[in-house]
Design a protein around this motif. Structure first.
Motif, PDB file in Angstrom:
ATOM      1  N   ARG A 100      23.745  -8.649  40.266  1.00 44.43           N
ATOM      2  CA  ARG A 100      25.134  -8.930  39.877  1.00 44.43           C
ATOM      3  C   ARG A 100      25.877  -9.678  40.980  1.00 44.43           C
ATOM      4  NH1 ARG A 100      29.536  -6.339  41.012  1.00 44.43           N
ATOM      5  NH2 ARG A 100      28.405  -4.513  41.846  1.00 44.43           N
ATOM      6  N   LYS A 101      25.669  -9.230  42.242  1.00 40.70           N
ATOM      7  CA  LYS A 101      26.333  -9.914  43.359  1.00 40.70           C
ATOM      8  C   LYS A 101      25.838 -11.351  43.502  1.00 40.70           C
ATOM      9  CE  LYS A 101      27.502  -5.890  46.168  1.00 40.70           C
ATOM     10  NZ  LYS A 101      27.323  -5.212  47.472  1.00 40.70           N
ATOM     11  N   GLN A 103      24.806 -13.262  41.102  1.00 38.84           N
ATOM     12  CA  GLN A 103      25.459 -14.062  40.056  1.00 38.84           C
ATOM     13  C   GLN A 103      26.910 -14.364  40.425  1.00 38.84           C
ATOM     14  OE1 GLN A 103      24.961 -11.747  36.529  1.00 38.84           O
ATOM     15  NE2 GLN A 103      22.751 -12.189  36.313  1.00 38.84           N
ATOM     16  N   GLU A 104      27.610 -13.316  40.975  1.00 37.99           N
ATOM     17  CA  GLU A 104      29.001 -13.549  41.383  1.00 37.99           C
ATOM     18  C   GLU A 104      29.077 -14.584  42.502  1.00 37.99           C
ATOM     19  OE1 GLU A 104      30.518  -9.786  42.498  1.00 37.99           O
ATOM     20  OE2 GLU A 104      30.689  -9.012  40.433  1.00 37.99           O
ATOM     21  N   THR A 105      28.128 -14.493  43.463  1.00 37.75           N
ATOM     22  CA  THR A 105      28.113 -15.453  44.581  1.00 37.75           C
ATOM     23  C   THR A 105      27.872 -16.862  44.080  1.00 37.75           C
ATOM     24  OG1 THR A 105      27.228 -13.710  46.008  1.00 37.75           O
ATOM     25  CG2 THR A 105      27.044 -15.965  46.804  1.00 37.75           C
ATOM     26  N   ALA A 107      28.608 -17.987  41.155  1.00 40.61           N
ATOM     27  CA  ALA A 107      29.813 -18.450  40.458  1.00 40.61           C
ATOM     28  C   ALA A 107      30.888 -18.874  41.455  1.00 40.61           C
ATOM     29  CB  ALA A 107      30.339 -17.334  39.555  1.00 40.61           C
ATOM     30  N   ILE A 108      31.061 -18.075  42.517  1.00 42.03           N
ATOM     31  CA  ILE A 108      32.056 -18.429  43.562  1.00 42.03           C
ATOM     32  C   ILE A 108      31.669 -19.739  44.239  1.00 42.03           C
ATOM     33  CG2 ILE A 108      32.971 -17.681  45.792  1.00 42.03           C
ATOM     34  CD1 ILE A 108      32.703 -14.777  44.761  1.00 42.03           C
TER      35      ILE A 108
END
Length: 513
Positions: A100-101, A103-105, A107-108
């Protein structure tokens, strides 16, 4: 004829009687044998049953033991399986969280890249507009941008020089009139506001006892108790004709305090023998270490200083048992801290920082091992090691001019240190030189391999060196004392003569359980 017949009948009767007796005896013997056989068979049956019962009982016990062992193994296997399942669950959760992190990274990252592209585009547009404006201004003024900048800088420079020189002259004139008077006022006011008593410390402690018969118990049979106490503490114990008193002599105040407390506990308890002495000394040494830490905490709380590293707090507490030219180092540090706070307040600086620097300025004087650096530089290294701020570290290192002063805290600490140490009767050079000589004696002996402890006693006239029995043999022990004596003669200056005693002992310890 009748006689012959009589004899024949008698013989026949005898034969018949013998035959009947034989048959009767044989029948009785047979019955007896049958009874014996039956008894033997019954006894054999009983023995057989008993043996079967014993075998069955052993089998059942063995079976129960095996079942317990199997159950225990199954339990361990189950626990291991549960742990593995828990770890698998935790790992799967972590893997999901990492995914999840990630994917978030990503996206950021994509968002940042798009924003950076927009910013770069805006920057290019701004630079293009700025170039257009500069070109218009150059066309209007008839000067290039560099020429216009140089002319403006020159004019501003001349104007700034004139104003600065005028301002400097005014400040210098005013400072010449008021500086001397203001400096004297601040120093005198700081001294008056932080007036404390000073007490010169000695190198002996007098231990009072209730009666002289306790002296004999402290000395022990053939002096074994007093020798054990001196070896354990490194303190010379002087038992003389002074009534109800024993003198503890040592240049190190910590050792004297440990010896005093140990003696107090031994006399109170009444059990005084070498093994008990070593046990009490070890216990008291831990108590003194705890007291050192408690003293450091109380000092920082009293002065309102927070956030110090625990090791710095321990060093501050250790100052209680150190002296600087006869002046108690902790009292000197506290006095310097208060002086620094007052002086910083008068000068409009931060009093808390000044107080912190004043308290820590002499931490280099209480090292756990003797450094080669001057105490100011060593104190600065300690402060840097324990994350103190750069201005505090500079004030510590510069208070004896070993490094350049970079902040206003440094001269304040230097002045306040001089004020505290310059009080009449506050310090004695002789005591400091004496303590330094004894320290050098101990450090010189400790430099040899195999030496575990060194104690300078009798005001430096005797040096006791304790070596490890597993590292040095008896012949090396004899040569070691001669080597140390020769090195002391070559490298040190001292009055009279120094006796070097090298002690090597072997101990065997076992425990009865």
């Amino acid at each position: 004829m009748s006689m012959i017949l009589t004899i024949g009948l008698s013989a026949a009767c005898f034969i018949v009687g013998g035959l009947a007796s034989f048959l009767f005896f044989k029948k009785g013997l047979k019955k007896k044998c049958d009874a014996i056989i039956r008894d033997a068979e019954a006894e054999a049956e009983v023995i057989k049953k008993n043996k079967l019962l014993e075998v069955k009982e052993k089998f059942l016990n063995k079976k129960a033991d095996l079942e317990k062992e199997v159950a225990l193994r199954n339990q361990k296997i189950q626990q291991a399986e549960n742990k593995i399942k828990q770890r698998e669950l935790v790992l799967s959760q972590r893997q999901e969280e990492l995914q999840r992190k990630k994917q978030e990274t990503e996206a950021i990252k994509e968002n940042l890249e798009s924003q950076i592209a927009i910013v770069d585009k805006k920057k290019e547009e701004l630079e293009h507009l700025q170039r257009q404006e500069i070109e218009k201004l150059e066309a209007i003024s008839g000067l290039s941008a560099e020429e216009a900048k140089e002319r403006m800088v020159e004019s501003l420079k001349e104007e700034a020089k004139t104003q600065a020189q005028s301002y400097i002259n005014d400040i210098m004139d005013d400072a010449k009139l008021t500086a001397s008077k203001e400096a004297k006022r601040i120093v005198i006011q700081s001294i008056q506001r932080v007036a404390t008593e000073t007490a010169i410390e000695n190198s002996v402690t007098v231990f009072h006892i209730e009666s002289d018969e306790i002296k004999g118990r402290i000395i022990g049979r053939e002096g074994r108790n007093i020798r054990a106490l001196e070896a354990a503490t490194g303190v010379e114990i002087v038992v003389d004709d002074t009534p109800e008193a024993i003198v503890l002599s040592a240049f190190d105040p910590v050792r004297r305090e440990i010896a005093r407390l140990a003696l107090h506990q031994l006399v109170t308890d009444g059990r005084i023998h070498p093994a008990r002495i070593e046990e009490v000394v070890a216990k008291v040494r831990k108590q003194v270490e705890e007291e050192i830490i408690e003293t450091g905490k109380r000092t920082t709380i009293d002065l309102g200083i927070h956030g110090l590293h625990p090791e710095l707090i321990r060093i501050i507490g250790k100052m209680k048992y150190r002296s600087s030219y006869g002046q108690n180092l902790l009292q000197h540090a506290r006095e310097t801290a208060n002086l620094c706070a007052v002086m910083a307040s008068e000068l409009g600086l931060n009093p808390k920082k000044a107080k912190r620097a004043g308290l820590l300025h002499d931490i280099g004087k209480v090292p756990d091992e003797e450094p080669e650096l001057p105490h100011a530089l060593y104190g600065m290294k300690l402060a840097e090691k324990f994350k103190e701020k750069p201005d505090i570290c500079n004030a510590i290192g510069a208070h004896h001019d070993e490094v350049e002063m970079n902040t206003l805290l440094a001269p304040i600490v230097q002045v306040c240190d001089a004020i505290s140490g310059a009080r009449p009767g506050a310090r004695r050079e002789i005591v400091e030189a004496y303590i330094k000589r004894l320290n050098d004696l101990e450090q010189l002996a400790m430099s040899y391999p195999g030496v575990t402890k060194t104690y300078a006693i009798q005001a430096g006239r005797e040096l006791r060196v304790i070596v490890g029995a597993d590292k040095i043999d008896d012949k090396q022990t004899e040569s070691l004392s001669g080597e140390i004596a020769k090195k002391i003669q070559d490298e040190m200056t001292y009055p009279g003569q120094v006796k070097i005693t090298v002690i090597r002992e072997t101990r065997a310890v076992s425990y009865a359980k």
